[in-house]
Design a protein around this motif. Structure first.
Motif, short mmCIF file in Angstrom:
data_model
loop_
_atom_site.label_atom_id
_atom_site.label_comp_id
_atom_site.label_asym_id
_atom_site.label_seq_id
_atom_site.Cartn_x
_atom_site.Cartn_y
_atom_site.Cartn_z
N VAL A 105 -2.55 19.72 -27.97
CA VAL A 105 -1.64 18.56 -28.35
C VAL A 105 -0.72 18.33 -27.30
O VAL A 105 -0.52 17.06 -26.99
CB VAL A 105 -1.01 18.81 -29.79
CG1 VAL A 105 0.11 17.94 -29.99
CG2 VAL A 105 -2.11 18.82 -30.91
N LYS A 106 -0.04 19.31 -26.79
CA LYS A 106 0.84 19.59 -25.83
C LYS A 106 0.03 18.84 -24.39
O LYS A 106 0.74 18.02 -23.89
CB LYS A 106 1.20 20.83 -25.32
CG LYS A 106 2.26 21.31 -26.21
CD LYS A 106 2.83 22.60 -25.95
CE LYS A 106 3.88 23.32 -26.98
NZ LYS A 106 4.23 24.66 -26.63
N GLU A 107 -1.15 19.38 -24.16
CA GLU A 107 -1.78 18.72 -23.11
C GLU A 107 -2.30 17.26 -22.89
O GLU A 107 -1.95 16.70 -22.05
CB GLU A 107 -2.99 19.55 -22.82
CG GLU A 107 -2.84 20.90 -22.49
CD GLU A 107 -4.41 21.75 -22.46
OE1 GLU A 107 -5.31 21.18 -22.89
OE2 GLU A 107 -4.15 22.93 -22.13
N SER A 108 -2.21 16.93 -24.32
CA SER A 108 -2.44 15.36 -24.51
C SER A 108 -1.10 14.50 -24.55
O SER A 108 -1.25 13.35 -24.88
CB SER A 108 -3.40 15.09 -25.67
OG SER A 108 -2.71 15.42 -26.79
N ASP A 109 0.00 15.44 -24.22
CA ASP A 109 1.20 14.46 -24.27
C ASP A 109 1.37 13.96 -25.66
O ASP A 109 2.10 12.82 -25.68
CB ASP A 109 1.46 13.69 -23.18
CG ASP A 109 1.36 14.15 -21.84
OD1 ASP A 109 2.05 15.21 -21.78
OD2 ASP A 109 1.25 13.28 -20.84
N PHE A 110 1.17 14.54 -26.79
CA PHE A 110 1.35 14.17 -28.06
C PHE A 110 0.73 12.86 -28.58
O PHE A 110 1.21 12.37 -29.62
CB PHE A 110 2.85 14.35 -28.35
CG PHE A 110 3.36 15.69 -27.96
CD1 PHE A 110 3.31 16.62 -28.86
CD2 PHE A 110 3.81 15.95 -26.94
CE1 PHE A 110 3.57 18.16 -28.61
CE2 PHE A 110 4.62 17.13 -26.61
CZ PHE A 110 4.60 18.18 -27.43
N ILE A 111 -0.22 12.44 -27.68
CA ILE A 111 -0.78 11.31 -28.28
C ILE A 111 -2.23 11.67 -28.97
O ILE A 111 -3.13 12.25 -28.41
CB ILE A 111 -1.42 10.48 -27.01
CG1 ILE A 111 -0.14 9.92 -26.07
CG2 ILE A 111 -2.29 9.17 -27.30
CD1 ILE A 111 0.72 9.13 -26.69
N PRO A 112 -2.45 11.26 -29.96
CA PRO A 112 -3.60 11.58 -30.74
C PRO A 112 -4.67 11.04 -30.44
O PRO A 112 -4.79 9.98 -29.84
CB PRO A 112 -3.44 11.16 -32.30
CG PRO A 112 -2.50 10.11 -32.10
CD PRO A 112 -1.71 10.36 -31.17
N LYS A 113 -6.06 11.86 -30.45
CA LYS A 113 -7.33 11.28 -29.76
C LYS A 113 -8.19 11.33 -30.98
O LYS A 113 -8.94 11.80 -31.40
CB LYS A 113 -7.74 12.46 -28.94
CG LYS A 113 -6.89 12.96 -27.68
CD LYS A 113 -6.64 11.81 -26.75
CE LYS A 113 -5.93 12.25 -25.60
NZ LYS A 113 -5.10 11.29 -25.01
#
Length: 110
Positions: free
Chosen positions: A92-100
């Motif tokens: 979640v941190k690596e995706s900058d908190f953008i849901p996938k």
């Protein structure tokens, strides 16, 4: 009795067959709109999400540890669950908190 069973089976088959051709695709009806633009959070928004996710994961971790303490699950299982949650938190941190959520589309399309 045999006639009732055959009639019941025939009724179930006909009622099921009537629903087969009635699938509705939300994309065709304009209910589902794709956003193709890349969305990024600014630093302040990322910080807010980081705080919320930190609270979420720490609360979940406390709950899992309590379940282990009360004997609902084993300590090994609790450690396994916490480890998976930590991996998820890292992603979640690596995706900058953008849901996938895009990967779910493949399952919904016929």
């Amino acid at each position: 009795m045999k006639k009732m069973i055959v009639t019941g089976i025939a009724f179930m088959m006909m009622s099921t067959a009537s629903f087969v051709g009635q699938t509705v695709d939300a994309k065709e009806n304009g209910l589902h709109k794709e956003t193709e633009q890349a969305i990024e959070l600014n630093e302040e928004q990322k910080q807010e999400m980081a705080v919320l996710y930190e609270e979420l994961f720490s609360t979940k971790e406390e709950i899992i540890k309590k379940y282990a303490e009360f004997g609902v699950i084993s300590t090994e299982k609790a450690e396994e669950i916490v480890k998976k949650m930590q991996e998820h938190h890292k992603k979640v941190k690596e995706s900058d908190f953008i849901p996938k959520w895009e990967h779910h589309k493949a399952r919904k399309q016929p």
